[in-house]
Design an enzyme around this catalytic site. Sequence first.
Site, PDB file in Angstrom:
ATOM      1  N   GLY B 121     -22.572 -32.645 -70.164  1.00 22.43           N
ATOM      2  CA  GLY B 121     -21.333 -32.690 -71.062  1.00 22.43           C
ATOM      3  C   GLY B 121     -21.600 -33.541 -72.285  1.00 22.43           C
ATOM      4  O   GLY B 121     -22.648 -33.789 -72.433  1.00 22.43           O
ATOM      5  N   LEU B 122     -20.440 -34.043 -72.840  1.00 20.37           N
ATOM      6  CA  LEU B 122     -20.608 -34.935 -73.939  1.00 20.37           C
ATOM      7  C   LEU B 122     -21.617 -36.325 -73.744  1.00 20.37           C
ATOM      8  O   LEU B 122     -22.423 -36.458 -74.304  1.00 20.37           O
ATOM      9  CB  LEU B 122     -19.068 -35.280 -74.314  1.00 20.37           C
ATOM     10  CG  LEU B 122     -18.479 -33.988 -75.128  1.00 20.37           C
ATOM     11  CD1 LEU B 122     -17.065 -34.770 -75.462  1.00 20.37           C
ATOM     12  CD2 LEU B 122     -18.990 -33.697 -76.335  1.00 20.37           C
ATOM     13  N   HIS B 350      -1.306 -33.557 -66.718  1.00 23.00           N
ATOM     14  CA  HIS B 350      -0.780 -33.214 -68.154  1.00 23.00           C
ATOM     15  C   HIS B 350       0.461 -32.739 -68.152  1.00 23.00           C
ATOM     16  O   HIS B 350       0.603 -31.442 -67.357  1.00 23.00           O
ATOM     17  CB  HIS B 350      -2.123 -32.480 -68.651  1.00 23.00           C
ATOM     18  CG  HIS B 350      -2.078 -32.422 -70.331  1.00 23.00           C
ATOM     19  ND1 HIS B 350      -1.117 -31.487 -70.647  1.00 23.00           N
ATOM     20  CD2 HIS B 350      -2.968 -32.809 -71.126  1.00 23.00           C
ATOM     21  CE1 HIS B 350      -1.157 -31.634 -72.063  1.00 23.00           C
ATOM     22  NE2 HIS B 350      -2.404 -32.444 -72.494  1.00 23.00           N
ATOM     23  N   SER B 368      -2.189 -27.342 -75.630  1.00 23.69           N
ATOM     24  CA  SER B 368      -2.463 -28.517 -76.161  1.00 23.69           C
ATOM     25  C   SER B 368      -0.912 -29.380 -76.385  1.00 23.69           C
ATOM     26  O   SER B 368       0.196 -28.743 -76.656  1.00 23.69           O
ATOM     27  CB  SER B 368      -2.669 -28.383 -77.867  1.00 23.69           C
ATOM     28  OG  SER B 368      -2.687 -29.599 -78.396  1.00 23.69           O
ATOM     29  N   ARG B 421       1.870 -38.778 -71.686  1.00 25.81           N
ATOM     30  CA  ARG B 421       1.761 -37.737 -70.573  1.00 25.81           C
ATOM     31  C   ARG B 421       2.452 -38.094 -69.201  1.00 25.81           C
ATOM     32  O   ARG B 421       3.035 -37.047 -68.539  1.00 25.81           O
ATOM     33  CB  ARG B 421       0.365 -37.357 -70.291  1.00 25.81           C
ATOM     34  CG  ARG B 421      -0.309 -36.663 -71.546  1.00 25.81           C
ATOM     35  CD  ARG B 421      -1.865 -36.850 -71.546  1.00 25.81           C
ATOM     36  NE  ARG B 421      -2.310 -36.077 -72.684  1.00 25.81           N
ATOM     37  CZ  ARG B 421      -3.612 -35.722 -72.949  1.00 25.81           C
ATOM     38  NH1 ARG B 421      -4.523 -36.271 -71.991  1.00 25.81           N
ATOM     39  NH2 ARG B 421      -4.055 -35.069 -73.878  1.00 25.81           N
ATOM     40  N   LEU B 532     -13.023 -37.671 -75.065  1.00 29.24           N
ATOM     41  CA  LEU B 532     -14.185 -37.039 -76.225  1.00 29.24           C
ATOM     42  C   LEU B 532     -14.916 -38.497 -76.530  1.00 29.24           C
ATOM     43  O   LEU B 532     -16.167 -38.515 -76.534  1.00 29.24           O
ATOM     44  CB  LEU B 532     -13.609 -36.119 -77.144  1.00 29.24           C
ATOM     45  CG  LEU B 532     -13.087 -35.008 -76.678  1.00 29.24           C
ATOM     46  CD1 LEU B 532     -12.792 -34.059 -77.941  1.00 29.24           C
ATOM     47  CD2 LEU B 532     -13.958 -34.257 -75.736  1.00 29.24           C
TER      48      LEU B 532
END
Lengths: 229, 730, 251
Positions: B121-122, B350, B368, B421, B532
Site C-alpha cells: 500500500g502507500l 464513517h 466521499s 465523522r 494517505l
Amino acid sequence: MWLKDSSIGRKFVMALSGAALVFFLLFHGCMNLALVFSEEAYNAICRFLGANWYAVIGSLGIAFLVLVHFCYGLYLTVMNRAARGNDRYAVTDKKKGVTWESENMLVLGFVILGFICLHLYNLWYKMQFAELTGIETGVFDPQNGAAYVKALFTEPIWGQVYCVLYLLWFVVLWLHLNHGVGSAMTSMGLNNLKWQKRVEVISTVVATLVVLPFTVVALYYLGMGIAML
Amino acid sequence: MAKKEDILNAAKKAAEVIKEKVEQVAEREEVKEAVEAVAAAAKKTGKAAVAAAEELIAPKAEAPKAEAKPAAKKETKIITPADAKIPAGPLELKWTNYKNHQKLVNPANKRRLDVIVIGTGLAGASAAASLAEMGFNVLNFCIQDSPRRAHSIAAQGGINAAKNYQNDGDSVYRLFYDTIKGGDYRAREANVYRLAEVSNNIIDQCVAQGVPFAREYGGLLDNRSFGGAQVSRTFYAKGQTGQQLLLGAYSALSRQIGKGKVKMYTRYEMLDIVLIADENGEKRARGIIARNLVTGRIERFFAHAVVVGSGGYGNTFFLSTNAMASNGSAAMQMYRHGAYFANPCYAQIHPTCIPKHGDFQSKLTLMSESLRNDGRIWVPKKLEDAKRLQAGEIKGRDIPEEDRDYYLERRYPAFGNLVPRDVASRAAKERCDKGYGVNNTGLAVFLDFSEAIQRLGKDVVAQKYGNLFQMYEKIVDENPYENPMMIFPAIHYTMGGIWVDYELQTSVKGLFCIGEANFSDHGANRLGASALMQGLADGYFVLPYTIQNYLSDQIGVPRMSTDLPEFAEAEKAVQDKINKLMAIQGKRSVDSIHKELGLVMWDFVGMGRTAEGLKEGIKKIDAIKKEFWTNVYIPGEANSLNNELEKALRLADFIEIGRLMAVDALHREESCGGHFREEYQTPEGEALRQDDKFSYVGCWKYTGEDSEPELIKEPLDYEFTERKTRNYKN
Amino acid sequence: MDQYIDIKVRVWRQAGPKAQGHFETYELKHVFQGASFLEMIDILNEQLVAEHKDPVTYDHDCREGICGMCSMYVNGHPHGPDSAITTCQLHMRKFKDGETITVEPWRSRAFPVIKDLMVDRGAYDKIMQAGGFVSVNTGGVPDANAIPIPKPVADEAMDAASCIGCGACAAACKNGSAMLFVAAKVSQLALLPQGKIEAAARAKAMVAKMDELGFGNCTNTGACAAECPKSVSLANIARLNREFLAAKFKD
C-alpha cells in the site's frame, strides 16, 4: 528492424502502405472519371501511363505496396490470433462503438485482393501489360483503354453483371477504407481527444471520395449497357 | 489529589499483602485469611481498593495452588519517552536532531543487508521503493496479484499537507495541532509533529513522480477543505487521490523491481514472523514464513529486518469499507511474538456510506465526505412517517419540509452537517435507535440535495458531485436528484494498531510497523485526508531513515540460512495450524461465522459501547471462537489454491482482534474519538474524556493463547499543546 | 424496483493452468436484484461449499471499482453488459428472471488462467517495470509548485492515469493487444513536464516489453476503450504511436 519487430512499427507500415494506396486510388478514380466526359481524354492519360519508365516504376511501386500491405496484414492477423490464446470466448457480444468492418479488415482485404486480380486480368493485362510486353492480349490497341472499358462493361448481360460486381466491390472497399483511413491516422499518431470524432468523419469522407468516382463510372456504364440492350 | 494518592498507595499496600499471603499459603483456609486481611486493609482505603483486591483474589480462591501471578499482573508497566525513543529538545527540532545524530549505513554495507517489507500500500510500496533506492535489498510481499491493488487505492478525498499555498495561515504547527486535537489528545506529540513536518515533502515527491494532482487555471496546485480544519490544505486528484498516490508509489516500486533491487512476491501471504536470538540472547525479527497463495506452498524468507505495512483490521466487523482481503493477521503475528497492540478499540466509523441492503452484502461502499458540504442530513420528525418509509409506502420527497428533522443542524448549530465523522455517525445511530431510520432495515438517514439543487442549480450540483451520484444510482437504483440519498455509518479505518516507538520499531527488535497497521499518529480519531499523509510519510520519509539506526548495528550479521531450527519451527507451527483447520470439517462456512462475528462486533463493540455490552460481547466472541475451531468447514486441499482456507486463517485472527478490541474498549472508561462509552457522555450526549485517568496509550501484551493480555501504558504528556474539549456546537 | 429472480450461471471451471477447462451450469434461486454480481457469485459459492463442492475461484478485492482485481467476462463483455463499470459494480438488476448468464475468465495468451476465473496479469506489472515511471528517487525533488502545469493538460493526464490495470482492454481486444493500458501510462507521463524528459525512452521500453510478452498488435478497433471500466480514451493510443514513432525516427 523496428518496422518489423515492434507492434507499432508494424502498424506504421500498414498505415503508410495503406495511405499510399488510398492516394493511388484517388488518382485512379479521378482518371476513370475522365471516361464519363471524354474517352479521348482517358486515352490520353492511358498513353501517358503506358510504357514510360515512370509509369512502370509507379506500377511496380503500387504492386509492392499491395504486397507489403497484404503480407503485413496476414502476418499481423496470424500473430493476433495467437495472442488471443487457445481458448476462445464462448459468448461474444457486440461492443458499443466498435464497427463491424474494424474487426473484419482481413476478410474485406481478401475480397478486395480477389477483385484486384480480376480487375488486372480484365483491363490492366490488356492495356499496360500488353504494351510493355508486346504480347497481344486483347482485340484493341493497348493504348485505347476506353475501348476496353466500354467493351467490358457494356457487353450485354456480362457487362451488367460486371458492373454490379464492381459496385459490390466498391462497397467492400468503402468499408475497408472507412476503418482503414482513420486507423492509419491513429497509427501514425495523427489523433487526439479533440480530433477523435473528426478523424472518424475524415475517414468516412475519404472513403466516400475514393469510392465515388469509381461508382459514378460503373453506374455510367451500367446505364449505357442497359440502354444498349 | 491527595486523597487519590492515598487510595492508590493503600491499594498498592493491599496488593503487597495479598502477594505475601498468597505466596505463603497452599491451603484454602489460608487463602481465605488473605482475603480477610485484604478486606481489612481495604476498609481503610475505600471502595476502589476493595474492588481491586477482590479482583485480584477471586481467581486465587478457586485455584489456591497457583502462583501469585495475579498480584504481579496488576503492576502496570509504563513505557517512558526514553523507551519510545522520543528525541529530547524542542518539538520543532526533534526530527532534525534525530536525523543529525542517528546512525547511518554506508552504501557498501547497504548492499549486504536484506529487508522484508510486507504490503504494497502507500506505506509498504513507498518504503520498499525508498529502501531499494538507498541500496538495500528488499523482498516485498503482497496478497493481491499486483502491488498496485493494495487498498490504499480506494481512498477518495485527498491528502493533507502544510504547504500554505492558499495563504490561509496554514503551517506545520497548525497541521500538527489540528491532528492532535482531531485525535482527541490521544496521540504522541513528537510523532505527529514529524508527520506534519514531512507532509510537504510528500506533495513534492508525488508531483515529481507524475501524480496528476488537480490544478488551478494558473497551473498551480489546487486545494480543498476537509473536516476538522479551518484551512484548505487538502491536495486531491479528482475523487481518486488514493489511487493516484498509490500508483505513484507503485511506479517507484516498479522501477526498483525492474532494476532487481526489489524482489516482488505477489499472491503471497505472510503467516508468521521468525525471530532469532542474537549472541546476547535478544530475539530479533529475522524473516517470515509465507504461503504462496497459488500453489499453497509454505516458504521461508530471511532478512535482517522485517517491516510490516499490512493495513488496518476494520474487516473484523465483516462489513466495512475495507477491501475483501484486508486483514489483521500480520498484526496478530507481530502481537503473538511480543509486539504490543496499542489502542485496538479506536476504530473510525464513517458517516456517509451506502446503507446495507441485505444479508448477502459483502462490503459497504463509501461515498466521499465532501457530500456533506452541500447535502443536508435529516430523518422524519414523526415516528409514523418513519414507519411508512420503512414499509416502503412513501419516499423521502413525500415528507413536507416542516416534518423533517435536520438533527445535525439542530444539535450542532455551528458546524451543522460538517461535524467530524465520529459525531455525525453517532448522531445517525441515535436517530435510528429511536426508530427514525428511513429504509426497510430502519438503518439509514437521508442526505438531501434538494435545497442545494434549488440554490445552485442541478448543473452545478452535477458538476460537483455527479460521479458520486452516478455511483449511488448504480448501486441503489434510485435517482439522487429526485429523491434524497440514504446513508449510514460504517467501519472505515482503525487508528489502533501495533505499538511503535519514534523509529517505527515495535517492541520486538528488528520488527517495524508502518501505515495504518501501526497506532502512531491519529490518536483516537483520524481526520479526513490524513491517512494517505501518514502512510506516505512513514514509507518515504521516516522509516528509510530510522531503520538505518537499527541496521547500522546489523552490518556484521551475515545472511542466515532458512534451514535454521527457528525457521523450521515456525513453519511447522504454521503447517500445524493449517492442518488443524483443514481437519475440522464441520458444517459452517467461513463467511457465515465471519458474518456472525461482524454482527456481534457492530452490536457490542460498535459505535456506542457499554461495560455491560462489552462483557456480553466478549462472551459471544469466545463462543464464536469455539464454534469456529470446532465447526468450520473448509473445502479443497491445503497445498493448493484455496480461497476458503485463506479466509479461515484470516478469520481466526479477526476473532482474536475482535476480542482484544472489546477488552481494550472495556478497560478504557472514557469516551474519546472513535471510542464512545455510553457511560461517559455529557448531558447533551457528547464524548466525555477522562484525561486524568486515561491519557495514555493502552498497549496490550500477548501472554498466551488462552490467558488475558497484559496492559502496558505509555502516558501521553502534552508538553506543547493544551488539552481542550472538542466543541462543534458554537 | 428490484425483484427476486431465478437464474442459471454458466461458469468456466478450470482446475489449474494446464488443466482442460469446461463450463458448468448452476441454478440459483431467489437472487435479489439489488445484489452485486460478485455477491451473487458469493451466494453461489456458499451454496457450493454447503454441498462440499469446490467454490468458484475468482479475483476480487475492493468491490468499489478501483482496485482492478475483478475480471470476469460476463455475457460477452469484460465486466459485463453495463458501461463504465467493473464486475464488482455490476448489479443483478441488469439480468432477467430465468436468464442464463455465461461467465468466463479473461482470455488472452499473456493472461494465462490460474484457476477457474482467476488469471495471471503479471504481464502488466512487467510492462510497468520496463518504464512506467519517472526516474526520481525519494527526496531531492523541487517544490511541487515549481513547474506550473496548465489545467487542461493536468486534467487530461488525470484521465489517462485513471486506468486501474484490470486487463479488460486486452481481454476485449480481438487482437489481444495491451495498447490502451500502455498508452494510458505513456500518455499520462508524456503530458506532464515531469515525465516528458524520459518520454521517448519510456515509450520504446514499454512497447518493447509489451511485444515481448506476447500481446497482439493493435488494429484500432476501439473495443478496448468501449469496454474500459474507466473510459480511458482511444486518443491515448494515438499519442503513444506519436511518441513511439518520434522516438524511433530520432534514433
